[in-house]
Design an enzyme around this catalytic site. Structure first.
Site, PDB file in Angstrom:
ATOM      1  N   SER A 257       1.272  33.252 -12.986  1.00  0.00           N
ATOM      2  CA  SER A 257       1.144  31.879 -13.458  1.00  0.00           C
ATOM      3  C   SER A 257       0.722  31.852 -14.929  1.00  0.00           C
ATOM      4  O   SER A 257       1.437  32.363 -15.785  1.00  0.00           O
ATOM      5  CB  SER A 257       0.158  31.126 -12.565  1.00  0.00           C
ATOM      6  OG  SER A 257       0.211  29.745 -12.796  1.00  0.00           O
TER       7      SER A 257
ATOM      8  N   ASP B  61       8.391  25.564  -6.722  1.00  0.00           N
ATOM      9  CA  ASP B  61       7.453  25.775  -7.809  1.00  0.00           C
ATOM     10  C   ASP B  61       7.991  25.076  -9.057  1.00  0.00           C
ATOM     11  O   ASP B  61       9.146  25.295  -9.444  1.00  0.00           O
ATOM     12  CB  ASP B  61       7.304  27.283  -8.069  1.00  0.00           C
ATOM     13  CG  ASP B  61       6.295  27.616  -9.156  1.00  0.00           C
ATOM     14  OD1 ASP B  61       5.632  26.697  -9.673  1.00  0.00           O
ATOM     15  OD2 ASP B  61       6.166  28.811  -9.486  1.00  0.00           O
TER      16      ASP B  61
ATOM     17  N   HIS C  69       4.396  28.262  -5.346  1.00  0.00           N
ATOM     18  CA  HIS C  69       3.542  28.743  -6.425  1.00  0.00           C
ATOM     19  C   HIS C  69       2.229  29.305  -5.874  1.00  0.00           C
ATOM     20  O   HIS C  69       1.539  28.657  -5.091  1.00  0.00           O
ATOM     21  CB  HIS C  69       3.241  27.622  -7.416  1.00  0.00           C
ATOM     22  CG  HIS C  69       2.535  28.097  -8.647  1.00  0.00           C
ATOM     23  ND1 HIS C  69       3.194  28.672  -9.692  1.00  0.00           N
ATOM     24  CD2 HIS C  69       1.213  28.118  -8.979  1.00  0.00           C
ATOM     25  CE1 HIS C  69       2.323  29.013 -10.632  1.00  0.00           C
ATOM     26  NE2 HIS C  69       1.115  28.704 -10.213  1.00  0.00           N
TER      27      HIS C  69
END
Length: 399
Positions: A189, A343, A373
């Site tokens: 991320s 995501d 995610h």
């Protein structure tokens, strides 16, 4: 009795509305994801309420609750875990206990959390790091970095870069028994964003003699220009990382001024003088057909000249690695990118895969059709274990 029944009915409807999370049919273990979502929504809504009252910043409240998930640097039967600092940046180090006849590979890992939360000490980060060290027989350096809203770009990037450069000194590698020709960087991320950014920066740093062999980017955030990519539209309200949270995290990376966040939400934050940058994030040419279905590319809407002057970081390639020109992408190390269907950041990763391949970089791309995610970091999900196996297998073969 009638009033009690009406009250219970209302509470039941509100409770069902709060707990019910509509999910795609191919999501495995929807009940587990619904439970994670409920816990996350509870903390998020409480933090937003406290912020609305003017008591504390939203992120500070979330970080407070997350601190209960931190674990000490405890060694186990397989891995020795210690903490130290690399160039004044706190890191956690994982070294396998079994004897090795050769130098070990090294992996520099960067946690996620939207540049404003998370740490190497969180249970899920610690668990992944010790699993990586044990499965790969590798030395893992899990780094911390200063967080927003107290610290903004480029502080996070500088911390990661300084810690990485320290790790790459011959004396440090010798101390931990790391092979200088088998070092990789990895991040998830926001950590994937930082990994991509420092990898680009490291390539052109004449002071760094040891170069990275691999970079692994797990559902990375890579661009700040277009908040209406197909993945942002399709997953705008998906529970783990809705569009509003992603946009706020991006904005907080640069400033606590909410005007930037509002402009980004309406996709009107890029000034016309920066229009040339859109070619680097034009999804109509960079996404495979399967990810463009049902979407039509609209010309950018410009605005934000004053915002760009006040907070130029959101147009900086060090914050948005997708803005790098082809010359900067050439000769980057062997790359692994993992993306998830559900995501908002999906298309960031996929576009980077396309651009890297066009620049001649060898890239392996694993797209998880039923992934969401952060799934790799949520301990206990079957899809997370599958993602971990893909990630570890690639590292085992290429690092």
């Amino acid at each position: 009795m009638g009033r009690k029944m009406i009250f219970l009915l209302i509470m039941g409807v509100l409770g069902a509305y709060y707990l019910y999370t509509p999910l795609p049919d191919n999501i495995e273990e929807p009940w587990r994801l619904a439970w994670v979502t409920t816990r996350k929504n509870t903390i998020t809504n409480l933090a937003l309420f406290v912020e609305l009252l003017g008591i504390s910043h939203f992120t500070n409240i979330v970080v407070f609750f997350m601190s209960f998930q931190e674990v000490p640097p405890t060694s186990d039967e397989n891995v020795t875990v210690t903490e130290t600092t690399f160039n004044n940046v706190p890191v956690r180090i994982y070294v396998p206990k079994r004897k090795s006849e050769t130098l070990r590979r090294g992996l520099f890992y960067i946690h996620g959390g939207g540049w404003c939360m998370g740490s190497a000490a969180l249970f899920d980060t610690d668990f992944l790091s010790r699993r990586t060290a044990d499965r790969l027989d590798a030395v893992v350096i899990s780094t911390n970095y200063r967080l927003a809203p107290k610290h903004h770009f480029p502080n996070q990037l500088e911390d990661v870069y300084n810690a990485l450069k320290w790790f790459l000194y011959h004396d440090v590698l010798d101390k931990y028994g790391v092979d200088p020709e088998r070092i990789g960087i990895s991040g998830s991320s926001a950590g994937g964003n930082l990994a991509a950014a420092v990898t680009q920066q490291l390539k052109d740093d004449p002071d760094v003699k040891i170069k990275l062999k691999t970079q692994s980017l797990l559902y990375p955030a890579l661009q700040t220009l277009d908040m209406d990519l197909p993945s942002y539209q399709e997953n705008s309200h998906f529970p783990v990382l809705p569009r509003s949270h992603a946009v706020r995290s991006w904005s907080e990376y640069f400033t606590t001024d909410r005007s930037l966040e509002n402009a980004m939400l309406f996709n009107q934050h890029v000034p016309v003088e920066s229009s040339h940058l859109f070619k680097f994030v034009n999804w109509s040419s960079l996404l495979p057909e399967e990810f463009k279905k049902g979407h039509f590319y609209n010309s950018p809407t410009y605005g934000g000249s004053e915002l760009a002057k006040k907070y130029p970081g959101f147009l900086d390639v060090r914050a948005a690695p997708l803005l790098a020109g082809d010359n900067k992408l050439r000769n980057l190390p062997l790359t692994y990118v993992m993306t998830c269907q559900y995501d908002v950041l999906r298309d960031d990763g996929i576009m980077y895969v396309t651009r890297l391949r066009n620049a001649g970089v060898r890239v392996t791309h694993d797209h998880i059709a039923d992934g969401f995610h952060g799934a790799l970091s949520y301990h206990g999900f079957k899809v997370g274990y599958r993602m971990e196996n893909l990630y570890m297998s690639w590292l085992s073969e290429n690092l």
